[in-house]
Design a protein around this motif. Sequence first.
Motif, PDB file in Angstrom:
ATOM      1  N   TYR A 664       1.042  -1.338   0.009  1.00  0.00           N
ATOM      2  CA  TYR A 664      -0.001  -0.089   0.043  1.00  0.00           C
ATOM      3  C   TYR A 664       0.682   1.282  -0.036  1.00  0.00           C
ATOM      4  O   TYR A 664       0.622   2.320  -0.642  1.00  0.00           O
ATOM      5  CB  TYR A 664      -0.959  -0.171   1.320  1.00  0.00           C
ATOM      6  N   GLY A 665       1.942   1.279   0.738  1.00  0.00           N
ATOM      7  CA  GLY A 665       2.914   2.406   1.110  1.00  0.00           C
ATOM      8  C   GLY A 665       3.528   2.748  -0.486  1.00  0.00           C
ATOM      9  O   GLY A 665       4.050   3.744  -0.939  1.00  0.00           O
ATOM     10  N   VAL A 944       0.346   4.806   7.886  1.00  0.00           N
ATOM     11  CA  VAL A 944       1.239   3.688   8.242  1.00  0.00           C
ATOM     12  C   VAL A 944       2.075   3.205   6.880  1.00  0.00           C
ATOM     13  O   VAL A 944       3.080   2.741   7.071  1.00  0.00           O
ATOM     14  CB  VAL A 944       0.086   2.493   8.820  1.00  0.00           C
ATOM     15  N   GLY A 945       1.270   3.171   5.735  1.00  0.00           N
ATOM     16  CA  GLY A 945       1.734   2.498   4.653  1.00  0.00           C
ATOM     17  C   GLY A 945       2.950   3.386   4.192  1.00  0.00           C
ATOM     18  O   GLY A 945       4.016   3.008   4.026  1.00  0.00           O
ATOM     19  N   THR A 946       2.886   4.778   4.583  1.00  0.00           N
ATOM     20  CA  THR A 946       4.059   5.641   4.288  1.00  0.00           C
ATOM     21  C   THR A 946       5.096   5.299   5.111  1.00  0.00           C
ATOM     22  O   THR A 946       6.475   5.310   4.561  1.00  0.00           O
ATOM     23  CB  THR A 946       3.691   7.159   4.318  1.00  0.00           C
ATOM     24  N   ILE A 947       4.836   5.056   6.219  1.00  0.00           N
ATOM     25  CA  ILE A 947       6.215   4.827   7.242  1.00  0.00           C
ATOM     26  C   ILE A 947       6.837   3.427   6.707  1.00  0.00           C
ATOM     27  O   ILE A 947       8.070   3.463   6.743  1.00  0.00           O
ATOM     28  CB  ILE A 947       5.482   4.742   8.828  1.00  0.00           C
ATOM     29  N   TYR A 948       6.079   2.513   6.351  1.00  0.00           N
ATOM     30  CA  TYR A 948       6.404   1.258   5.921  1.00  0.00           C
ATOM     31  C   TYR A 948       7.403   1.558   4.913  1.00  0.00           C
ATOM     32  O   TYR A 948       8.289   0.763   4.516  1.00  0.00           O
ATOM     33  CB  TYR A 948       5.427   0.233   5.769  1.00  0.00           C
ATOM     34  N   SER A 949       6.948   2.455   4.026  1.00  0.00           N
ATOM     35  CA  SER A 949       7.639   2.665   2.567  1.00  0.00           C
ATOM     36  C   SER A 949       8.946   3.435   2.748  1.00  0.00           C
ATOM     37  O   SER A 949       9.755   3.234   1.970  1.00  0.00           O
ATOM     38  CB  SER A 949       6.718   2.806   1.596  1.00  0.00           C
ATOM     39  N   ARG A 950       8.850   4.052   4.051  1.00  0.00           N
ATOM     40  CA  ARG A 950      10.117   5.004   4.249  1.00  0.00           C
ATOM     41  C   ARG A 950      11.293   4.564   5.135  1.00  0.00           C
ATOM     42  O   ARG A 950      12.390   4.499   4.776  1.00  0.00           O
ATOM     43  CB  ARG A 950       9.825   6.230   4.814  1.00  0.00           C
ATOM     44  N   ILE A 978       6.783   4.312  16.390  1.00  0.00           N
ATOM     45  CA  ILE A 978       5.992   5.237  15.867  1.00  0.00           C
ATOM     46  C   ILE A 978       4.501   4.529  15.862  1.00  0.00           C
ATOM     47  O   ILE A 978       4.239   3.510  15.521  1.00  0.00           O
ATOM     48  CB  ILE A 978       6.128   5.378  14.401  1.00  0.00           C
ATOM     49  N   LEU A 979       3.741   5.494  16.790  1.00  0.00           N
ATOM     50  CA  LEU A 979       2.244   4.835  17.174  1.00  0.00           C
ATOM     51  C   LEU A 979       1.281   5.908  16.147  1.00  0.00           C
ATOM     52  O   LEU A 979       1.437   7.065  16.404  1.00  0.00           O
ATOM     53  CB  LEU A 979       1.923   4.811  18.547  1.00  0.00           C
TER      54      LEU A 979
END
Length: 1801
Positions: A664-665, A944-950, A978-979
């Motif tokens: 998704y990220g 969350v998707g952005t965090i996983y991709s970064r 990161i919550l």
Amino acid sequence: MPESRSVMDSAEDHFKKVIHNDANENASNDDKDSECSDSEKTGFIPKKEDKESGSTSDSDEENETSDKAEAAVAQMLKEEEDREKEAEDPDYSNAYSISTTEEVTQQASQTEGEDFIVLQHERDSQSPEIRKHREFLKKLRLHIWASLSRAQYVSLLKDFVESEFFVIDGDSLLLMFLDKETQYLNFFYQIECFLQDFTEKGAKYVIAFFKDAEQMYFPYPHFLFLRTALIEHLRHNTSTTVHTEFSSCLSSQWEIFLKKSYPYFIILSDIGLTSLQTDYLSILIAHSLSKKINVVLASGQEYDILRVYGYHVQSVYKHRLFFQKYEQDLRCACKNLVRSKEPLICLYEHLKLSLKSIQKEVRQTVHLLKQLWPEGSDIRRVVCVLACAVGLKIYSNMLENANTSMGAKTEQSARGRSKPLSPEAAADLCRMQCLKVTFLLHMPLSQRAQIRIMKSCWTKQVLPLIKMQQLCTHFALTQLSDTNDWKLDLTYLPDLNDDSLLINLAHYYEVKYTEGLEFKKELGKEMENEYQCLWDTVAKLAVKYSFGDAFPIRKTSQLFLEQERTLFRDCEEEIPNIGLISVKSDLVEDYAGDVLKDLPVLESNDPAVTSLIKYKEFDELCHWHSGRPLTEEYERVRCNADAKSRDPKERRQIQKLQTFHHFYGSTLEDSTSKLIVLQDDVSGNANAAVKKTQRKHKSKAETIAEENNRRLKSKEEKKEQEQWKALCIPTEKEIKANLTVGINKLEKFLKTLKSKSVKFSVEMTGLSACLEVWKEHCREQGNKSKDLRKAVQVMRRIHILLEKYQDLLEKRHLQKLIRYLRLLGFENLACSLSDSTGESNDQNISNYAIEVGPARFQLQYMDYYLLREERNDPDPRVQHFIPDTWQRELLDAVDNNESAVIVAPTSSGKTYASYYCMEKVLKTSNEGVVVYVAPTKALVNQVVGTIYSRFTKKLPDGLVVCGVFTQDYRNDVMNSQILVTVPQCLEILMLSPRCQKWTKRIQYVIFDEVHCLGGEIGAEVWEHLLVTIRCPFLALSATVSNPGHLTEWLQSVKRYWQRAENKIEGSSTNSEKNFTRNCRVKSKVQEQKKSYRVRLVLYEERYNDLEKYVCSLKGSDFVIEHCHPCAALTVNHIENYGIPSDLSLSPRESIQLYDTMVKVWQQWPRAQELDPEEFVSFKNKVVIKKADVRKYEQELKKELSKWIVLGQRQKVTVVTGLTLKTVFNVDSVERAAKNVFLNLLKKQKSEQYPITEREKERLSDELRKVKKMLIKFNPQDTRKLSSSKMENMVLLLTTKQQLEKRLKRLTAIPSVCTYADPKAVDEDTLRKIFHCLRFERRGYLQQMMALRGIGYHHGSMAMKERQVVEMLFRLGYIKVVTATSTLALGINMPCKSVVFAEDSVFLDALNYRQMSGRAGRRGQDMIGNVFFYDIPLPKVERLIKSNVPQLKGQFPLTVSLILRLMLLAAKGDDKADARAKALSVLKHSLMSFRKERNTEILKIYFMFSLQFLIKEGYLDQEGNPIGFAGLVTHLYYYEPSNFVFVSFLVKGLFHKLCQPIKGSTVFSDDVLEKLVLILANLFGRKYLPACSTKYKCTFCQSKVFLEDLPEDFADAVNEYNTKVEENFAHFLMTTAKLADMEQEYRLPLSKTDFTSKNWHGSELASYLMDNTKSISAISPFACLSGVVDNDLFHGEVVNKAVLRSLGINVTNCPLLYLNKYDNQRRRRPLNAYALDFYKHGSLIALTTDNWLNEGDAYYTLKDFSLLIKSIGTSLSELCDDPNDNVLLAFQQLDEIYEKKLKSIT
């Protein structure tokens, strides 16, 4: 919810067509709400086998099902369409089964007695015309009932603030407050309070009274003269606009008014004084809805500090259809309702009088009065003498005429009726009325408030005369309103009458005055003179009649008052003791100690203290432990996965979840994930990296690395040069062949290059090619006009070369550019460039010259191509782009551990700082936590998707980078760095006594979309979070208009924490030190320098301009017109509010504004100065940038505002006129998407030949046979097959493959029948994405639509359904999305164009800005487009010019919140921290920021909330939680139902109810149904409009209206309410001293003052007063209607009676109403959706019978199901006995309800 469509580039060609088709289909599809029930579901649910086939990767199944699936979807949509057509019955004759009509009792159905009758012209009731009229009225009533029953209860004002305006129907306003008990002045007070509540909240409204409506009031003279006085008062004494020029709602003037102004809505009553008026109002409602004007019901409105809530009826297609069908009938009905024949008045049955004769007499008397009082007078005197004189004259005349014509017959028939008053008795009454007005003129309101409350009423003989005088008053006011040549003081129009005072005077003169000398009270000299003057004037005006002198006041002994009635209300009822139970708590002392010392405290032996509730008895009886701590609320939320788990299944689940987040990220971020390495020491200094680069001596390794990099770059450059060599000539040719296509390819190629020198070569070649194209075009056109867009590309290349490649430009290059500028005719620009390069003479340039000045050309034609101001110096902290100055300021704030409020436009890059902040914390330690707070679950998933991709980081086992916590699911809440969460969930953690250790690990909190702080739901939660966090924060928003105020408030909170932390550190005990030492966490933030600073970072510049367009259908043509933003402005708007700061103009629009200004004012002094060619920022400038244009735009705007000051108002009006060249609910969002889908299906069908269909069928059959044959082979082990069989199998497999290929070619969707871009996503990715939909309710439908490039997006969809649409849209596969405002809150779905395709109450300033902000993708689009379709122009203009809403504070305290804070302070692991947090919430509400009075009110509210909690047994006298405090706080969201639920439990009512079937532990349906009924009454409260019960209607499956609570439960609620009301009344009486009494004696809107300055007292006045009346907390205006302090013990009286300046209303009181009533005392029923669903389990039935939206119904039921589960869990933790009946009943109910809910998904 507002609907919008997001349309990307490739869809633009189809745009006109789609909307045009959609508009043409309106008649069958658009705006229809199905009114009849149908058992068939609208959702397409795949069978089990289908679901399985969807999950397999085998293409055999897919090929076979794709056609069937699409056919099934098409069939389903067709059936849905047919069902809607059947349901579209504007008569509703088939829609509902109406058994009997239950007519609502009209409020004043009959006039009192037979002594005063208005005779109206009767028509033949049997005539066919009348019969037809009555039949139509039945249809109309049914239509209105069905429309109003679907009304939504919403916040009315939203965020339009100054821009939007609405209409209030004057008669509906009157009907809201008409009440026989309400005194005349109090009636005006209540109306002004109502209007002032709107005004204070920034609302703009007008009031309209229709002329024809006046006739409805003649039978009720009291209401008639009230209406007339109200019109005149609002017109003369307030700034409110009052329209009285419209004859009726069907008049052409009214239609023109609606069309021009297009109000937001009209407030209308659905019930009148009589059935006649109700029908008249029904016509008004029907007409308004047919004109696309929404209706808000006058009944059922409620308000709090910030909002006004009411029933809102959306105008939809069926309303227009009804009006079209019955327009003639409506006009006839309106004519019949308003009789044209003059009515007659009949007094005492035989005295008849026409209204015209009264009018004539009034006219003559007014003329006479003007001569007597030429200097004019107060309206009260004038009206009094006119009413008395005219009334006496007419009455005497009537009696004379009656006596002369009366014979013996008449004498006989007069038996049994009231005998008329004698003229002398009538004169007595008039004398008392003159005396009453004398009192009104002199006696201050403070004294009048104390007058005795009389219960006597007039005799039947007196009433007719009083009513006739009221008619005279009406005509007098009408006559006086037309008088301009006479000086009248109209200030006191609201105080023309006081019936209570008159009755008091009548009683005194009738009863007491005759009893002796001691009762003969003096009037006082001043009053006597006033009265004498009034009566003398009456005598002079009576002309030929003589009615005696002024004294004595009573000359006859005629009785005026009924004798058998109780005379006085007893005001000596004892008010219970107000004293407080003492609370010994440091927290209480710290917060409210200063007000506590002034409050009375009860003795310890007082009964209230000794009788405090204990739960011990209940606990012992039922084996319960009410005080046992419950599990943390976050632990109850469903856990998706947890990194700490050792379970292999859960570990697999974690991997699946992480894979999905990565996938998704990847649609959100282009870059690959960055590995974070833990650094031992991260310097807080932002310049650390910079300093490193400035070191003089390099190490050997660094030198080698640099050399390698240089070699690599050189190699890359050579490769790129070779690439360009190969492409150079083809590119040139392509540009010359097709400029647009060629330039697009050139720019695409430029993006792939890294070498600056190669890019420079490409740009130079591009420039030469573009110039050749321009020359060729000029040669072809000759003297004809030229297409300047071709010259734009030449100038654009020159701009880029001069700005980006200045260091590479040599002399020859510059000379080339100069020559080209000369060729274009820009000699002055060429000269400015050639200063340092020598002259270049080139002739023959005139043929290619542009005949426009260079500055104008750049603004008007280059427009959005102009270069933006961008920095060139990289920042070592940022890798992928060069940040702007304001972004660097944000990074500095993070580096210095500072807090920041960031206000910047959508898509400007403000969230980058959030991820930089996360990276910093991840690098610093493994324990530090960043919390990201997002307002919606959709935004949580995106982050969350952005965090996983970064980010990726190697962490110790059990710890993860990212955790999630929402109300539906959670994972790794406590063990993530990161919550990502929603506000409500973070509040649970922040206020939890057992999560303090975790909260100390938080190093930063990021609040995204912080403007939700001003929202309707959950706004106070944002407030609580901002004041409880101790660490720094980032608060981001695109739409806050008062960021300065917000920052100052937050800075005050940070200062508090600075003091609190110093105090905690300074006074911490050894135990607390040990606690800190033993804590596993060592926060690095604590070690670094602390900062309590809050920065404000403002950035107003959008990267892309937004161009607005208005779309409309003109005949069969679809027209798109450009809408200039200045066209929305008006002179008044600029004067009052200025030009909105974010109303920006594109360069082209700036030029248009200048041209119009020059045209309008030809002598404009600054015309030359502001000419684009002369403007200081443009003159001789080769490269004009966006920043230069912005300066020009600001100058023009300033000048426009200055014109108003200079007296050029008319010219500004012309300017704003000249420059204009010219969905919002879930159902319509889905319907719009389906319409587009069906259109494409139809198009494909029409273009396919029958042969193709037959061929498809043949190939499908063959493929089926081949597959069957292959199955027979059963090739488990091919080695066992014989060679011949093997050959056959290979042949069959080859045949199968060939057939599949041919079938795929035939079934492929033609490119003209889809918006999807197949190149955007590969098949594997597409399969992965569609895999997410396999278990969703409408998975197939969504998949089929997505394959056509269409999607829809709204809040009622499942999370995965929304994510699929988001991913495919971002990837560019889906091109058209219809959506509600779910996209408004930060969802990353940028597009080129946004279409607002339907008007709604939800389309407000905030949603408009958030949604339009999606248009124009930075880096992809040069400009964003905003289209308005089917939205009236006035609304469009108001949206464009409306300012962003201001953030204001809510009332921050509730009883449950106070209990949660006391629980935190008492049970917290770290007492000092817990106490500091609780105090921060109490002390720092935004509402009380810099408002001392509000602070004090909150403190007193806090004290009385504590009293309630102590009395109810939730706190002890030390402020410690006891009893069921834990259970109540778990259900805090449902206050006051949480307290009532516990009271049911404690009284044993649930144990009494929950009796299982004998000999088992199973409960009967009856018991469970009763349990659902009780829970629905407590927790599922959705009120329907009162009018929904008008008809006894048989619904298909639902009961619709919720039954009352069982009797014993209802008694318990009443007992609870009594305690709450008593506590709240004490609170009001205590806070009364804080009221602003000066303000209390003024009317709130008109500010009319009733503190008389010339009152010298009067014996009689003192005698009439009742000094035993307690009115300390009552408004003096309400006192006139007999309200006293004791009435505050009844919740329904509070809002009307309490002192207004306190700013408190009954919404702050935790009352649970068993019955809620509207203004007309009609009961508002509760919707039985929760119980109905339990009985029938049908979601469709809830949409058709219960008037709910399908998506909303599903999520409301889900919440209800979660609530049952939560209660069950809490009870199981509190009870030791697992076989407790209540526990078992809740567990059984939970299983059944969840099962029913799952069966529909």
